[in-house]
Design a protein around this motif. Structure first.
Motif, mmCIF file in Angstrom:
data_model
loop_
_atom_site.group_PDB
_atom_site.id
_atom_site.type_symbol
_atom_site.label_atom_id
_atom_site.label_comp_id
_atom_site.label_asym_id
_atom_site.label_seq_id
_atom_site.Cartn_x
_atom_site.Cartn_y
_atom_site.Cartn_z
ATOM 1 N N LEU A 118 -34.354 45.237 8.272
ATOM 2 C CA LEU A 118 -35.740 45.305 7.796
ATOM 3 C C LEU A 118 -35.716 46.272 6.623
ATOM 4 O O LEU A 118 -35.463 47.461 6.801
ATOM 5 C CB LEU A 118 -36.677 45.797 8.896
ATOM 6 N N ALA A 119 -35.955 45.761 5.418
ATOM 7 C CA ALA A 119 -35.656 46.519 4.201
ATOM 8 C C ALA A 119 -36.931 46.939 3.469
ATOM 9 O O ALA A 119 -37.915 46.194 3.448
ATOM 10 C CB ALA A 119 -34.773 45.678 3.278
ATOM 11 N N VAL A 120 -36.875 48.114 2.861
ATOM 12 C CA VAL A 120 -38.030 48.681 2.158
ATOM 13 C C VAL A 120 -37.598 49.208 0.801
ATOM 14 O O VAL A 120 -36.584 49.912 0.686
ATOM 15 C CB VAL A 120 -38.664 49.841 2.966
ATOM 16 N N THR A 121 -38.386 48.869 -0.234
ATOM 17 C CA THR A 121 -38.219 49.501 -1.531
ATOM 18 C C THR A 121 -39.602 49.756 -2.132
ATOM 19 O O THR A 121 -40.624 49.428 -1.544
ATOM 20 C CB THR A 121 -37.336 48.649 -2.466
ATOM 21 N N GLY A 122 -39.625 50.337 -3.314
ATOM 22 C CA GLY A 122 -40.877 50.692 -3.982
ATOM 23 C C GLY A 122 -40.646 51.923 -4.830
ATOM 24 O O GLY A 122 -39.650 52.632 -4.657
ATOM 25 N N THR A 123 -41.544 52.193 -5.739
ATOM 26 C CA THR A 123 -41.399 53.377 -6.579
ATOM 27 C C THR A 123 -41.587 54.644 -5.759
ATOM 28 O O THR A 123 -40.863 55.626 -5.932
ATOM 29 C CB THR A 123 -42.397 53.330 -7.743
ATOM 30 N N HIS A 177 -29.828 46.312 -7.509
ATOM 31 C CA HIS A 177 -29.201 45.709 -8.685
ATOM 32 C C HIS A 177 -27.788 45.238 -8.373
ATOM 33 O O HIS A 177 -27.343 44.186 -8.854
ATOM 34 C CB HIS A 177 -29.172 46.716 -9.833
ATOM 35 N N TRP A 178 -27.082 46.024 -7.543
ATOM 36 C CA TRP A 178 -25.685 45.733 -7.259
ATOM 37 C C TRP A 178 -25.497 45.048 -5.897
ATOM 38 O O TRP A 178 -24.438 45.143 -5.294
ATOM 39 C CB TRP A 178 -24.866 47.034 -7.276
ATOM 40 N N ALA A 179 -26.539 44.377 -5.379
ATOM 41 C CA ALA A 179 -26.458 43.738 -4.056
ATOM 42 C C ALA A 179 -26.858 42.268 -4.145
ATOM 43 O O ALA A 179 -27.894 41.864 -3.608
ATOM 44 C CB ALA A 179 -27.338 44.487 -3.058
ATOM 45 N N ALA A 205 -37.113 44.515 -16.118
ATOM 46 C CA ALA A 205 -35.821 44.556 -15.440
ATOM 47 C C ALA A 205 -35.897 45.392 -14.167
ATOM 48 O O ALA A 205 -35.296 45.038 -13.137
ATOM 49 C CB ALA A 205 -34.752 45.115 -16.378
ATOM 50 N N TYR A 206 -36.636 46.496 -14.226
ATOM 51 C CA TYR A 206 -36.828 47.349 -13.049
ATOM 52 C C TYR A 206 -37.521 46.564 -11.940
ATOM 53 O O TYR A 206 -37.071 46.555 -10.783
ATOM 54 C CB TYR A 206 -37.665 48.564 -13.459
ATOM 55 N N ALA A 207 -38.601 45.853 -12.281
ATOM 56 C CA ALA A 207 -39.330 45.066 -11.284
ATOM 57 C C ALA A 207 -38.457 43.948 -10.723
ATOM 58 O O ALA A 207 -38.490 43.662 -9.523
ATOM 59 C CB ALA A 207 -40.604 44.494 -11.904
ATOM 60 N N ALA A 208 -37.670 43.323 -11.585
ATOM 61 C CA ALA A 208 -36.797 42.236 -11.123
ATOM 62 C C ALA A 208 -35.782 42.736 -10.108
ATOM 63 O O ALA A 208 -35.498 42.061 -9.105
ATOM 64 C CB ALA A 208 -36.094 41.590 -12.310
ATOM 65 N N ASP A 209 -35.238 43.942 -10.339
ATOM 66 C CA ASP A 209 -34.289 44.497 -9.374
ATOM 67 C C ASP A 209 -34.981 44.844 -8.065
ATOM 68 O O ASP A 209 -34.428 44.619 -6.975
ATOM 69 C CB ASP A 209 -33.585 45.725 -9.957
ATOM 70 N N LYS A 210 -36.191 45.379 -8.131
ATOM 71 C CA LYS A 210 -36.951 45.629 -6.900
ATOM 72 C C LYS A 210 -37.184 44.308 -6.160
ATOM 73 O O LYS A 210 -37.069 44.230 -4.932
ATOM 74 C CB LYS A 210 -38.296 46.278 -7.227
ATOM 75 N N GLY A 211 -37.521 43.261 -6.904
ATOM 76 C CA GLY A 211 -37.831 41.978 -6.305
ATOM 77 C C GLY A 211 -36.659 41.317 -5.605
ATOM 78 O O GLY A 211 -36.854 40.416 -4.767
ATOM 79 N N ARG A 212 -35.444 41.753 -5.912
ATOM 80 C CA ARG A 212 -34.262 41.198 -5.240
ATOM 81 C C ARG A 212 -34.336 41.378 -3.729
ATOM 82 O O ARG A 212 -33.695 40.639 -2.979
ATOM 83 C CB ARG A 212 -32.982 41.878 -5.750
ATOM 84 N N ILE A 213 -35.098 42.341 -3.277
ATOM 85 C CA ILE A 213 -35.173 42.626 -1.846
ATOM 86 C C ILE A 213 -35.779 41.462 -1.072
ATOM 87 O O ILE A 213 -35.528 41.295 0.124
ATOM 88 C CB ILE A 213 -35.968 43.930 -1.601
#
Length: 474
Positions: A118-123, A177-179, A205-213
């Motif tokens: 169960l994964a979490v990201t955000g600023t 970014h690296w996953a 690019a920052y949002a796109a990497d966050k969106g990878r989740i």
């Protein structure tokens, strides 16, 4: 037992928190491991001695050259994609993984059933939300841990002897970014605001990497209904390629619609994981069960609850887990009341987005701010908070940027500008804030800046504030 890494030439980029464990794990799996590192300081040399004793090759002071024969790079998450090492890898067709990608691929290698993530990201708010989630999962009787960018390392979690039913995973934009092959059970993006743009190159690019989740999510993509940033977290959900049947689950501080969690008359409620969500809602907890019950922290609790409910956790466990949760130090922590004034330490608010949330939690504030701005601007922050400010006390190297924003957008707010950057400045800042404050006010340390101009880290800055407050009440 042979693995896909046996005999493979793997370069680990960077020593430190992630590099040393990655090198050890890969060596143990039979890979030929070479570690490259930019630095050649005393700490790096000590780590090199430890790894070389195992048979790992270490090159210090040369992090840009691709070792001959490299078939895979496993990088520390902070290394920029523009680094010459990665340019050379791209030209040679060598894949680049982060430690998260490595951990993901090592799940179940020992024959055990892999624990879902169960994964979490955000600023902002990642650590608190993951800790809340872990507390809820434990209250449900599940074997779990808060891992990733926090707590237990992911590599230890997937390769250690401890077995888990589910993992609560904090992931940074660097790690995502690296996953490339990560596929979570369910995931949440809490919020998006400009951050680390020097690393990512652009907000897009920052949002796109966050969106990878969200990529490949199985059950739920949890997003912030109230977010106004563009792209929004909902936009990232819409763009994601998920498994058939995966649902978009929103969280809001308002009344929730169907497939959302929200707040109704002081209650956290669920209209996502209930029968007939068009008509029904499930009470999860009271707002007062959230510590502290600041708006942004209630949002964190709703996101954690959404992920837990996606995993089948009961409403009672959500309530019990939130009640059991204790936030880390320096995160909107109440230090003391002195002469009717509350003193609150949110030293962890190191950017404008976190500080905006902190300022929104109180009605009348004497604001202590300043430090290293990291390229941030403060006009929008000050405009939004102006009506709440009784006064401001500014410290640190880039305090002039905040002072100028206050002059433009809140000229009636009295400002004390402390022209010093020594650690003793905090005591004077608290004394000046006390002079400006009135009973019922909150003196809030929410710097909107990094701390390294004056302090070792935000923890030391928060400790200095708390000590200064204690001296007021002595």
């Amino acid at each position: 037992m042979p693995s896909e890494f046996t005999g493979k030439h793997v370069t680990v980029a960077g020593l430190g928190v992630s590099g040393v464990p990655a090198a050890k794990v890969l060596h143990g799996l039979g890979a030929h491991v070479t570690v490259v590192n930019d630095g050649d300081d005393e700490r790096a040399r000590a780590q090199a001695v430890e790894l070389e004793a195992l048979g790992v090759t270490v090159r210090l002071g040369d992090g840009d050259t691709l070792p001959e024969g490299t078939e895979l790079i496993v990088t520390a998450p902070g290394w920029k994609p523009t680094k010459p090492l990665f340019t050379a890898a791209g030209q040679a067709g060598v894949p680049v993984w982060g430690d998260v990608e490595l951990a993901w691929r090592l799940r179940g290698l020992d024959g055990r059933k892999p624990a879902p993530w169960l994964a979490v990201t955000g600023t902002n708010g990642k650590t608190t939300t993951v800790q809340m989630l872990a507390s809820i999962l434990k209250a449900a009787g599940l074997r779990t841990a808060a891992v990733g960018n926090i707590g237990v390392s992911l590599l230890d979690a997937v390769t250690g002897e401890q077995e888990y039913d589910v993992l609560a995973v904090e992931l940074s934009s660097y790690q995502l970014h690296w996953a490339p092959s990560l596929r979570a059970h369910s995931a949440a993006v809490l919020n998006l605001a400009p951050d680390h743009l020097d690393w990512h190159g652009s907000m897009e690019a920052y949002a796109a990497d966050k969106g990878r989740i969200y990529e490949g999510n199985q059950v739920a993509c949890v997003y912030n209904v109230d977010a106004t940033d563009k792209p929004s977290t909902e936009d990232l959900v819409r763009a994601a390629d998920v498994e058939e049947g995966c649902r978009a689950i929103g969280f809001t501080l308002g009344t929730p619609g169907p497939s959302q969690l929200g707040v109704v008359e002081g209650l956290l409620v669920d209209r996502a994981f209930v029968e007939d969500r068009q008509k029904n809602a499930q009470e999860l907890a009271e707002v007062s069960d959230v510590d502290p019950p600041a708006p942004h922290n209630i949002a964190n609790a709703l996101a954690a609850a959404g992920l837990a409910r996606a995993f089948g956790v009961s409403a009672a466990a959500v309530r019990d887990g939130l009640r059991a949760f204790t936030p880390d130090a320096h995160r909107i922590a109440h230090v003391a009341d002195v002469d009717g004034v509350a003193y609150v330490d949110d030293s962890k608010a190191t950017n404008t987005h976190a500080t905006e949330a902190s300022l929104a939690a109180y009605e009348s504030i004497v604001w202590i701010a300043g430090g290293l701005a990291k390229g941030a601007t403060f006009d929008e922050l000050v405009t939004g908070a102006a009506k709440r400010l009784r006064g401001a006390v500014l410290i640190g190297a880039d305090r002039a940027l905040i002072r100028e924003a206050l002059a433009r957008h809140a000229p009636e707010v009295p400002v004390v500008d402390l022209d010093r950057t020594d650690t003793g400045a905090m005591l004077q800042a608290v004394q000046e804030a006390r002079r400006l404050a009135r009973p019922g006010d909150t003196v809030l340390l929410a710097p909107a800046c990094a701390s390294m101009d004056m302090f070792t880290n935000y923890n030391q800055r928060g400790d200095a504030f708390a000590q200064a407050v204690r001296e007021l009440g002595a």
